[in-house]
Design an enzyme around this catalytic site. Structure first.
Site, PDB file in Angstrom:
ATOM      1  CD  GLU A  16      -2.576  -1.083   2.687  1.00  0.00           C
ATOM      2  OE1 GLU A  16      -3.745  -0.696   2.713  1.00  0.00           O
ATOM      3  OE2 GLU A  16      -1.968  -1.487   3.696  1.00  0.00           O
ATOM      4  CG  ASP A  53      -4.451   3.135   2.195  1.00  0.00           C
ATOM      5  OD1 ASP A  53      -4.832   4.303   2.343  1.00  0.00           O
ATOM      6  OD2 ASP A  53      -4.862   2.198   2.899  1.00  0.00           O
TER       7      ASP A  53
HETATM    8  C1  PEP Z   1      -6.407  -0.590   0.209  1.00  0.00           C
HETATM    9  O1  PEP Z   1      -5.774   0.325   0.743  1.00  0.00           O
HETATM   10  O2  PEP Z   1      -6.531  -0.715  -1.026  1.00  0.00           O
HETATM   11  C2  PEP Z   1      -7.088  -1.584   1.050  1.00  0.00           C
HETATM   12  C3  PEP Z   1      -7.664  -2.638   0.514  1.00  0.00           C
HETATM   13  O3  PEP Z   1      -7.152  -1.330   2.402  1.00  0.00           O
HETATM   14  P1  PEP Z   1      -8.233  -0.328   3.038  1.00  0.00           P
HETATM   15  O4  PEP Z   1      -9.181   0.095   1.965  1.00  0.00           O
HETATM   16  O5  PEP Z   1      -8.915  -1.053   4.132  1.00  0.00           O
HETATM   17  O6  PEP Z   1      -7.353   0.782   3.520  1.00  0.00           O
HETATM   18 MG    MG Z   2      -5.438   0.262   2.845  1.00  0.00          MG
END
Ligand code: PEP
Ligand code: MG
Length: 581
Positions: free
Chosen positions: A432, A456
């Site tokens: 991320e 992210d």
């Molecule tokens: C992301 O960051 O793509 C992810 C799947 O985590 P979250 O959306 O929970 O931050």
């Molecule tokens: Mg995430």
């Protein structure tokens, strides 16, 4: 009709409930002399109610965190009952004949502004306290719903709010929510993700919608087109009724593929998994036909409650999900708290940039007892299904090693206690953070898999806040910079024989899926309601076409061009998923 960003498909129609926010326009009017006593009584009542609210929150925080943290609310109670402030409000109402909410708002702003301008951090925080308490009083005066009210909705309604914290969305009485419409937010805000998971239509980024509609008015929300129509005409309702029918027919058609594999026309198989947040999502997981869970956002077990969940409680939840998904695997992500997901008691850590702050694995490593309880619960549950574990937001090899060392300690403890667990459980991490993608080769040596969190990864790569509607058009997972990081991650994984998934929202977007497929990812994990459409699409694509699209997208001059290239292939293969209008 108000236009915003469509973030969760579907159409519904019903009564609106507007959630409170202090920052909204307060109407000012002159009152008659004989109205002053009524206005003063209203003020007294609102202050008394706010006092009760504050005492309740203080009680909750004391239970969760102890008296020290809760002492903040003593300051709030003092602000609420500050004699100087209240005397000024009385003066404005009684002598200048200003209505109660305008008088109260004026005084709150005057005091907060004076403190805020003194250039001292401590006093600036007190200014924030004054506005916070003032907002609570104004919500009572204006009869606006509070987050507390949403837990007990009396009838089905569309919720209109400035924004919705994930903690609020998670406790809603889902059976009675017809839709969400918010002033702020973006496609990958957790409110949007939650709405898609629940299959509730949602439109965000509607600007100042909270000051344009009133509780009790009727509205129609269109989560495909991104609009909210207040008091729709019969003709509009009729047209939307037809659209709804057409969508339902398509849904039925693609749902028929439920038990078919996610395999391209030329026989390339992709694992199509689902993202879930809690055991309550099991029925939609099972209905979707997903092959397991590619992302279990375990942090939802931690928010909306006074105490942290115990090891035992977590074990029961993880085991339940593992058993329901069997024989398919479940990837449990260790808690990704922080950012916009905080237990209520931690909600005031005062960070200027929470998304760059105390979040995810950083919290886990800082609180070993909390982390170990979670790891033990996951390990114990692994004896009852195919569980995989994954760490969120890793940015360095050291963090990965520290997390793995904690996991190893938990394994040792369980062995010595004679408690069974899956000794061969796969351990992976999310990609991320751009820095992690750039060193994916180093990281790949010490994990079994990567899962790319495009939400992210996009935000951090392009410096775009995923929650901010003002920059929402800049949030583009098909930006060639993001695609190159995905490509690097896939190549690093290949080199070390690891598998790679994508679990961000991009994976569930039919326009983006072809480029991800062409970049060589092994798994797409999407919200359960998107599983059928993505499967429908994958079964109509050919791998060489997807690879060509990925190459062109990597070399595109812009995110828009890359998206256009990928969408063109998806549209050609599955035009049904891209209906006009
Ligand atoms: C992301 O960051 O793509 C992810 C799947 O985590 P979250 O959306 O929970 O931050
Ligand atoms: Mg995430």
């Amino acid at each position: 009709m108000y236009r915003g960003i469509p973030v969760s498909a579907g159409v519904s129609h019903g009564k609106v409930i507007v959630l409170g926010d202090a920052a909204r326009t307060i109407l000012r009017r002159e009152i008659r002399a004989d109205e002053t006593s009524g206005e003063l009584a209203r003020l007294q009542e609102a202050v008394a109610r706010t006092r009760r609210d504050l005492l309740e929150v203080q009680r909750q925080v004391t239970e969760a965190l102890g008296t020290h943290e809760a002492s903040l609310f003593d300051a709030h109670l003092l602000v609420l009952e500050d004699e100087m402030m209240l005397a000024e409000v009385h003066h404005l109402i009684g002598e200048q004949y200003i209505n109660c909410e305008a008088a109260y708002h004026q005084v709150v702003e005057k005091f907060a502004k004076a403190l805020g301008e003194l250039g001292d951090d401590y006093l600036r925080e007190r200014a924030a306290d004054i506005r916070d308490v003032g907002g609570r009083v104004l919500d009572h005066l204006l009869g606006r719903a509070t987050e507390q009210d949403l837990r007990h909705l009396r009838e089905p309604c569309i919720i209109v709010a400035p924004d919705l914290a994930p903690s609020t969305t998670a406790v809603l009485d889902r059976t009675r929510v017809l839709g969400f419409a918010t002033d702020g937010g973006g496609t990958t805000s957790h409110t949007a993700i939650m709405a898609r998971k629940l299959g509730i239509p949602a439109v965000v980024g509607l600007g100042d919608i909270t000051s344009r509609v009133r509780t009790g008015e009727y509205a129609l929300i269109d989560g495909h087109g991104g609009t909210l129509t207040v008091n729709p005409t019969d003709q509009t309702l009729f047209e939307y009724g037809q659209l709804k029918q057409r969508r339902a027919a398509l849904d039925e058609r693609i749902a028929a593929l439920r038990d078919q594999p996610a395999i391209t026309l030329d026989g390339h198989s992709v694992t199509l998994a689902a993202n879930i947040d809690q055991p309550e999502d099991i029925p939609s997981l099972v209905d979707s036909g997903a092959h397991g869970v590619g992302l279990f956002r375990s942090e939802f077990l931690f928010i909306n409650r006074r105490e942290l969940p115990t090891e035992e409680e977590q074990y029961v939840a993880y085991r339940q999900v593992a058993e329901a998904a069997a024989p398919h695997p479940v990837v449990i992500r260790t808690m990704d708290l922080g950012g916009d997901k905080l237990p209520p008691a931690w909600a005031r850590t005062g960070e200027q940039n929470p998304f760059l702050g105390w979040r995810a694995i950083r919290i886990s490593l800082a609180l070993p007892e909390v982390f170990e309880a979670q790891l033990r619960a996951i390990l114990r549950a692994s004896a009852h299904g195919r569980i995989r574990i994954m760490y969120p937001m890793i940015s360095s090899l050291n963090e990965l090693r520290d997390a793995n060392a904690t996991l190893e300690r938990c394994r040792d403890d369980l062995r010595s206690e004679g408690i069974p667990f899956d000794e061969s459980m796969q351990v992976g991490m999310m990609i991320e953070v751009p820095g992690a993608a750039l060193i994916a080769e180093t990281l790949a040596r010490e994990v079994d898999f990567f899962s790319i969190g495009t939400n992210d990864l996009t935000g951090y790569t392009l410096a775009v806040d995923r929650l901010n509607e003002k920059v929402a058009p800049l949030f583009a997972p098909t930006h060639p910079g993001v695609l190159r990081l995905i490509q690097m991650t896939v190549e690093a994984a290949r080199k070390h024989g690891r598998w790679v998934g994508v679990c961000g929202e991009a994976a569930g977007d039919p326009g983006v899926a072809p480029v991800l497929l062409g970049l060589g990812v092994d798994e797409l994990s999407v919200t359960p309601s998107s599983v059928p459409a993505i499967k429908f699409l994958l079964r109509r694509l050919r791998m060489p076409e997807a690879v060509t699209v990925a190459q062109a997208a990597l070399n595109a001059e812009s995110a828009e061009e890359a998206l256009k290239i990928s969408t063109a292939l998806a549209r050609k293969a599955a035009p049904e998923l891209f209906p006009a209008g």
